[in-house]
Design an enzyme around this catalytic site. Structure first.
Site, PDB file in Angstrom:
ATOM      1  N   GLU A  27       0.842  -1.191   0.000  1.00  0.00           N
ATOM      2  CA  GLU A  27       0.000   0.000   0.000  1.00  0.00           C
ATOM      3  C   GLU A  27       0.877   1.241   0.000  1.00  0.00           C
ATOM      4  O   GLU A  27       1.984   1.228   0.546  1.00  0.00           O
ATOM      5  CB  GLU A  27      -0.913   0.018   1.229  1.00  0.00           C
ATOM      6  CG  GLU A  27      -1.836   1.241   1.279  1.00  0.00           C
ATOM      7  CD  GLU A  27      -2.850   1.192   2.408  1.00  0.00           C
ATOM      8  OE1 GLU A  27      -3.657   2.145   2.529  1.00  0.00           O
ATOM      9  OE2 GLU A  27      -2.852   0.212   3.170  1.00  0.00           O
ATOM     10  N   ASN A  72      -6.711   1.754   2.721  1.00  0.00           N
ATOM     11  CA  ASN A  72      -7.397   3.037   2.831  1.00  0.00           C
ATOM     12  C   ASN A  72      -6.959   4.024   1.767  1.00  0.00           C
ATOM     13  O   ASN A  72      -7.740   4.863   1.316  1.00  0.00           O
ATOM     14  CB  ASN A  72      -7.149   3.642   4.217  1.00  0.00           C
ATOM     15  CG  ASN A  72      -7.805   2.835   5.329  1.00  0.00           C
ATOM     16  OD1 ASN A  72      -8.548   1.892   5.082  1.00  0.00           O
ATOM     17  ND2 ASN A  72      -7.523   3.199   6.562  1.00  0.00           N
ATOM     18  N   ASN A 177     -12.315  -0.792  -0.871  1.00  0.00           N
ATOM     19  CA  ASN A 177     -11.677  -1.203   0.370  1.00  0.00           C
ATOM     20  C   ASN A 177     -12.444  -0.686   1.583  1.00  0.00           C
ATOM     21  O   ASN A 177     -12.702   0.524   1.679  1.00  0.00           O
ATOM     22  CB  ASN A 177     -10.240  -0.669   0.424  1.00  0.00           C
ATOM     23  CG  ASN A 177      -9.549  -1.011   1.733  1.00  0.00           C
ATOM     24  OD1 ASN A 177      -9.108  -2.129   1.934  1.00  0.00           O
ATOM     25  ND2 ASN A 177      -9.465  -0.046   2.644  1.00  0.00           N
ATOM     26  N   GLU A 178     -12.841  -1.582   2.478  1.00  0.00           N
ATOM     27  CA  GLU A 178     -13.395  -1.242   3.797  1.00  0.00           C
ATOM     28  C   GLU A 178     -14.434  -0.119   3.757  1.00  0.00           C
ATOM     29  O   GLU A 178     -14.434   0.772   4.615  1.00  0.00           O
ATOM     30  CB  GLU A 178     -12.267  -0.894   4.770  1.00  0.00           C
ATOM     31  CG  GLU A 178     -11.389  -2.086   5.105  1.00  0.00           C
ATOM     32  CD  GLU A 178     -10.361  -1.799   6.182  1.00  0.00           C
ATOM     33  OE1 GLU A 178     -10.260  -0.644   6.643  1.00  0.00           O
ATOM     34  OE2 GLU A 178      -9.633  -2.738   6.563  1.00  0.00           O
ATOM     35  N   TYR A 249      -7.040  -7.987  12.216  1.00  0.00           N
ATOM     36  CA  TYR A 249      -5.741  -7.715  12.826  1.00  0.00           C
ATOM     37  C   TYR A 249      -5.836  -8.054  14.308  1.00  0.00           C
ATOM     38  O   TYR A 249      -6.866  -7.827  14.947  1.00  0.00           O
ATOM     39  CB  TYR A 249      -5.346  -6.253  12.646  1.00  0.00           C
ATOM     40  CG  TYR A 249      -5.087  -5.866  11.213  1.00  0.00           C
ATOM     41  CD1 TYR A 249      -3.847  -6.080  10.632  1.00  0.00           C
ATOM     42  CD2 TYR A 249      -6.091  -5.283  10.439  1.00  0.00           C
ATOM     43  CE1 TYR A 249      -3.600  -5.722   9.309  1.00  0.00           C
ATOM     44  CE2 TYR A 249      -5.859  -4.924   9.116  1.00  0.00           C
ATOM     45  CZ  TYR A 249      -4.608  -5.145   8.557  1.00  0.00           C
ATOM     46  OH  TYR A 249      -4.373  -4.800   7.252  1.00  0.00           O
ATOM     47  N   GLU A 297      -6.622  -8.877   3.995  1.00  0.00           N
ATOM     48  CA  GLU A 297      -5.796  -8.170   4.987  1.00  0.00           C
ATOM     49  C   GLU A 297      -5.836  -8.965   6.290  1.00  0.00           C
ATOM     50  O   GLU A 297      -6.921  -9.176   6.841  1.00  0.00           O
ATOM     51  CB  GLU A 297      -6.285  -6.739   5.253  1.00  0.00           C
ATOM     52  CG  GLU A 297      -5.975  -5.749   4.148  1.00  0.00           C
ATOM     53  CD  GLU A 297      -6.278  -4.311   4.553  1.00  0.00           C
ATOM     54  OE1 GLU A 297      -6.090  -3.963   5.749  1.00  0.00           O
ATOM     55  OE2 GLU A 297      -6.728  -3.545   3.683  1.00  0.00           O
ATOM     56  N   GLN A 359       1.523  -5.748   5.881  1.00  0.00           N
ATOM     57  CA  GLN A 359       1.916  -5.507   4.506  1.00  0.00           C
ATOM     58  C   GLN A 359       3.263  -6.181   4.241  1.00  0.00           C
ATOM     59  O   GLN A 359       3.756  -6.906   5.100  1.00  0.00           O
ATOM     60  CB  GLN A 359       1.988  -4.008   4.246  1.00  0.00           C
ATOM     61  CG  GLN A 359       0.637  -3.314   4.412  1.00  0.00           C
ATOM     62  CD  GLN A 359       0.682  -1.808   4.136  1.00  0.00           C
ATOM     63  OE1 GLN A 359       1.587  -1.279   3.519  1.00  0.00           O
ATOM     64  NE2 GLN A 359      -0.313  -1.101   4.642  1.00  0.00           N
TER      65      GLN A 359
END
Length: 518
Positions: A27, A72, A177-178, A249, A297, A359
């Site tokens: 990212e 993001n 994304n999200e 996460y 992720e 990442q």
């Protein structure tokens, strides 16, 4: 002393090992791109400015697919800013991470990097501030051969860079994304996103019917709309998409190491909950196709890294290019957890067909690098690298009987966590096993049914180093403090079925064993 018995039966399989299960993520955040994979002028830079030392470690890691450019970041990103002559590319502010994006690195640079790193590209599109038209244009730019505005522009830009003018051939695409998250630029309700995803997917597949599309799922299991979000989105877009995404996460809270070491229990439940929702939509809509999961992720992280002394709050410090963001230093404990999270992904490999550890370098990453300096492996590098290397063939459905360890968050859980694969062509079994016990070693017997162990091809363990503690880590000064070492406590044992295996696992450890079987 803890004890466990693991039974592996040749006929009890889950699925083939998905090649895309060993994915990573790049990212435009912090130093993942700039001074991470890309640093012109570095002593290890190649002709395109890619760091050869980082690329060598990325290849050693074994990542097969890599998601780009966010995250993001993508929800405010104009992909056109990152193509064409560098001197003509605009400098933009990035609201997601409150930084300056120079756009010196963009789509062409990343596709060429991935080609040199032997990784498949998984491209994310901006459905935060943009929509259908920009998405279909990007697919045309990337994948159409020639003879149209966007495809010819790709060829022109590639020629100017000295790279191939051929189509990029990107098969995997993330539809944003999200977007369920209020923090996201362009945050949407499930209804808004479901309709946008459906129409964008239709338009993209009209340009290239061969692409595979990932719809945005819940940002995490704790979201108030978890479950209902997936149901609504897929009610709209089930026929147009191929996967639904998952993100998770984990971190240790308040010194509760026992619960932290059991986080794979949460991942198991999260995956199974999403599968249940997906299949409910399938049944209700009388669909014949199966939607699978892209866990694009996942990792251990410590978000306070944004606010530590060497990584101050970005809004307070102003707008800067590639500042240090979430450059976590990972411990032995973190590595054991990462190993068990990968076990969870393997155990669900029949439906989790894509997964991306977030990442790749510097930002919550298995690889670290310094500007102008060296690159090194973090502790979490090792479980990923060995599983990516040795998990081949079929995923086995293990029966595990183990002593229990109590956790505040998950109650009593198995002290031993395991996953395994069997490669019939190679005649090998690979066992991946963790001892969650903080103080006691674990004696483990592996019983093979329908197979017999002939020899031990590899036996390694990641454990607390001599004289260290569970927080031991690798850093710039001691880049090899923690790594895999030979597992001494292993032997073949005869049984009525043939030869099995006995393992003595150190407290707080992750191990890999590869056997020759017949």
């Amino acid at each position: 002393m803890s004890h466990a018995r693991i039974t592996l039966d040749r006929d009890f399989t889950i699925a083939d090992v998905p090649a895309r299960l060993f994915g990573s993520f790049v990212e435009h955040m912090g130093r993942c791109v700039y001074t991470g994979i890309y640093e012109p002028g570095h002593p290890e830079a190649d002709d395109q400015g890619y760091r050869k030392d980082v690329m060598a470690l990325a290849k050693e890691l074994g990542a097969t697919v890599v998601r780009y450019p966010g995250g993001n970041f993508v929800s405010g990103y104009n992909w056109e800013d990152g193509v064409g002559p560098r001197q003509d590319r605009p400098v933009r502010i990035d609201g997601a991470w409150h930084t300056i994006e120079t756009n010196a690195f963009g789509l062409h640079e990343f596709v060429e990097w991935a080609r040199r790193a032997d990784m498949e590209v998984m491209e994310a599109i901006n459905l935060g501030t943009r929509g259908v038209d920009e998405a279909r244009a990007l697919v045309e730019y990337a994948n159409h051969p020639s003879g149209t505005y966007w495809s010819d522009l790709r060829r022109k830009n590639a020629a100017a860079m000295g790279t191939s003018e051929e189509p990029f051939g990107i098969k995997l695409w993330c539809l944003g994304n999200e977007l369920d998250g209020p923090w996201q630029i362009g945050h949407k309700t499930a209804e808004e996103y479901g309709r946008l995803a459906q129409e964008t997917a239709k338009a993209m597949k009209l340009v290239d019917p061969a692409i595979e599309l990932v719809a945005v799922g819940s940002s995490n299991r704790r979201m108030p709309t978890f479950g209902s979000w997936e149901h609504t989105v897929l009610t709209h877009a089930y026929e147009e998409v191929d996967y639904i995404s998952m993100h998770a996460y984990y971190q240790e809270h308040d010194g509760d190491a026992a619960s932290f070491l059991a986080e794979a229990v949460d991942m198991d439940g999260f995956i199974e909950g999403v599968i249940a929702t997906v299949d409910a939509v399938k049944a209700a809509g009388k669909h014949s196709k199966q939607i699978d999961i892209s866990f694009d992720e996942w990792n251990v992280w410590y978000q306070e890294g944004l606010d530590t002394e060497d990584q101050p709050d970005q809004v307070a410090k102003g707008w800067n290019t590639h500042p240090r963001l979430i450059e976590d230093k990972y411990s032995v404990t973190d590595a054991v957890v990462v190993g068990t999270l990968m076990h969870s992904l393997l155990r669900h490999g029949d439906r989790v067909r894509i997964a991306n550890q977030a990442q790749l370098v510097n930002v919550i990453a298995p690889i670290r690098s310094e500007e102008g300096g060296p690159a090194w492996r973090q502790t979490i590098f090792w479980p990923f690298a060995r599983i990516a290397e040795l998990a081949t063939g079929e995923i086995m459905r293990l029966a595990v009987q183990a002593d229990q360890v109590h956790t505040e968050r998950y109650g009593d859980v198995d002290v031993v966590d395991a996953a395994s694969t069997y490669d019939a062509e190679a005649g090998t079994v690979s066992l991946f096993v963790a001892n969650r016990g903080l103080e006691e070693p674990a004696e483990v017997s592996l019983d093979l049914r329908g197979l017999a162990a002939k020899s031990i091809l590899r036996a390694e363990v990641l454990r607390i180093p001599e004289g260290g503690d569970r927080h031991a880590a690798n850093d710039l000064q001691t880049p090899e403090a923690v790594g895999l070492v030979p597992l001494d406590g292993i032997r073949l044992e005869e049984s009525t079925e043939g030869a099995g295996v006995h393992l003595s696992l150190p407290a707080l450890s992750w191990s890999v064993v590869q056997l020759k079987v017949g």
